[in-house]
Design an enzyme around this catalytic site. Structure first.
Site, PDB file in Angstrom:
ATOM      1  N   CYS A   1       4.330  11.465 -23.286  1.00 46.32           N
ATOM      2  CA  CYS A   1       4.597  12.890 -23.526  1.00 46.32           C
ATOM      3  C   CYS A   1       5.964  12.999 -24.200  1.00 46.32           C
ATOM      4  O   CYS A   1       6.419  12.044 -24.845  1.00 46.32           O
ATOM      5  CB  CYS A   1       4.499  13.699 -22.239  1.00 46.32           C
ATOM      6  SG  CYS A   1       5.684  13.203 -20.966  1.00 46.32           S
TER       7      CYS A   1
ATOM      8  N   ARG B   1       4.461  15.370 -17.652  1.00 42.19           N
ATOM      9  CA  ARG B   1       3.039  15.058 -17.836  1.00 42.19           C
ATOM     10  C   ARG B   1       2.703  13.582 -17.787  1.00 42.19           C
ATOM     11  O   ARG B   1       1.747  13.178 -17.109  1.00 42.19           O
ATOM     12  CB  ARG B   1       2.548  15.641 -19.178  1.00 42.19           C
ATOM     13  CG  ARG B   1       2.477  17.138 -19.201  1.00 42.19           C
ATOM     14  CD  ARG B   1       2.333  17.669 -20.610  1.00 42.19           C
ATOM     15  NE  ARG B   1       3.547  17.447 -21.387  1.00 42.19           N
ATOM     16  CZ  ARG B   1       3.694  17.697 -22.667  1.00 42.19           C
ATOM     17  NH1 ARG B   1       2.656  18.160 -23.352  1.00 42.19           N
ATOM     18  NH2 ARG B   1       4.842  17.488 -23.281  1.00 42.19           N
TER      19      ARG B   1
ATOM     20  N   ASP C   1       2.227  21.668 -21.938  1.00 43.92           N
ATOM     21  CA  ASP C   1       3.518  21.297 -21.356  1.00 43.92           C
ATOM     22  C   ASP C   1       3.850  22.254 -20.207  1.00 43.92           C
ATOM     23  O   ASP C   1       4.003  23.454 -20.433  1.00 43.92           O
ATOM     24  CB  ASP C   1       4.570  21.404 -22.473  1.00 43.92           C
ATOM     25  CG  ASP C   1       5.936  20.958 -21.999  1.00 43.92           C
ATOM     26  OD1 ASP C   1       6.091  20.671 -20.794  1.00 43.92           O
ATOM     27  OD2 ASP C   1       6.847  20.906 -22.846  1.00 43.92           O
TER      28      ASP C   1
HETATM   29  P1  4NP Z   1       7.113  16.330 -20.502  1.00 46.34           P
HETATM   30  O1  4NP Z   1       7.818  17.763 -20.316  1.00 46.34           O
HETATM   31  O2  4NP Z   1       7.127  16.040 -21.982  1.00 46.34           O
HETATM   32  O3  4NP Z   1       5.743  16.560 -19.967  1.00 46.34           O
HETATM   33  O4  4NP Z   1       7.923  15.334 -19.696  1.00 46.34           O
HETATM   34  C1  4NP Z   1       9.069  18.099 -20.838  1.00 46.34           C
HETATM   35  C2  4NP Z   1      10.206  17.657 -20.227  1.00 46.34           C
HETATM   36  C3  4NP Z   1      11.430  18.011 -20.725  1.00 46.34           C
HETATM   37  C4  4NP Z   1      11.493  18.828 -21.850  1.00 46.34           C
HETATM   38  C5  4NP Z   1      10.343  19.272 -22.470  1.00 46.34           C
HETATM   39  C6  4NP Z   1       9.115  18.898 -21.968  1.00 46.34           C
HETATM   40  N1  4NP Z   1      12.765  19.230 -22.339  1.00 46.34           N
HETATM   41  O5  4NP Z   1      12.801  20.000 -23.319  1.00 46.34           O
HETATM   42  O6  4NP Z   1      13.805  18.797 -21.811  1.00 46.34           O
END
Ligand code: 4NP
Length: 161
Positions: free
Chosen positions: A14, A20, A129
């Site tokens: 991700c 995720r 997300d």
């Molecule tokens: P992930 O979610 O990609 O599912 O781990 C996110 C975690 C952090 C961020 C965005 C999505 N962020 O912008 O810091």
């Protein structure tokens, strides 16, 4: 890590590797264990913002509800070596699929696709997300990734017959 030609190795990817993809890895570990499938798996992010951090507490909580402790997972950024080390690289959404395709070495034999491409009827879908959402969004993430995990395990078990 040296790829094993018979044992599949799966990388779930991700953006941050804190929401995720740790859940996708956890759901796959559960489904593989339940089915008696031997497979190596890991997860990573295409961004480095959270490298070295543990999973988001909301991901830890939803995994715990389903009987798996992911509190010791450590986020890392995906890199070119992953394309040599994994047989399957599964992106949680289109942005991360594009990020992966941008760093993929030309000679890689890894199958690189969306995670939901592995689920009949959900091809082309993203896992939304949940970072800016609430607990219910993390529950939805779990539903998606566990459906994908079961589908992947079924396909890998079929292949091994
Ligand atoms: P992930 O979610 O990609 O599912 O781990 C996110 C975690 C952090 C961020 C965005 C999505 N962020 O912008 O810091």
């Amino acid at each position: 890590m040296v790829p094993d030609p018979v044992r599949p190795s799966l990388l779930f990817v991700c953006l941050g590797n804190i929401c995720r993809s740790p859940l996708a890895e956890a759901a796959f570990r559960l489904a593989a264990e339940e089915a008696g499938l031997e497979a190596y798996c890991d997860s990573a992010g295409t961004a480095a913002y959270h490298a070295g951090s543990g999973p988001d507490p909301r991901s830890i909580a939803v995994a715990a509800l389903h009987g798996i402790d992911i509190s010791g997972f450590v986020a890392r950024q995906a890199d070119r070596s992953d394309f040599e080390n994994f047989t399957h690289i599964l992106a949680l959404d289109h942005e991360n699929l594009r990020n992966l395709q941008a760093i993929a070495p030309g000679e890689s034999e890894a199958r690189v696709c969306l995670l939901m491409d592995m689920v009949p009827g959900r091809e082309g879908a993203a896992v939304a997300d949940p970072y800016y959402g609430g607990e219910e969004n993390f529950a939805d993430t779990w539903e998606d990734v566990s459906m994908a995990a079961r589908a992947i395990v079924a396909q890998l078990m079929d292949r091994a017959d």
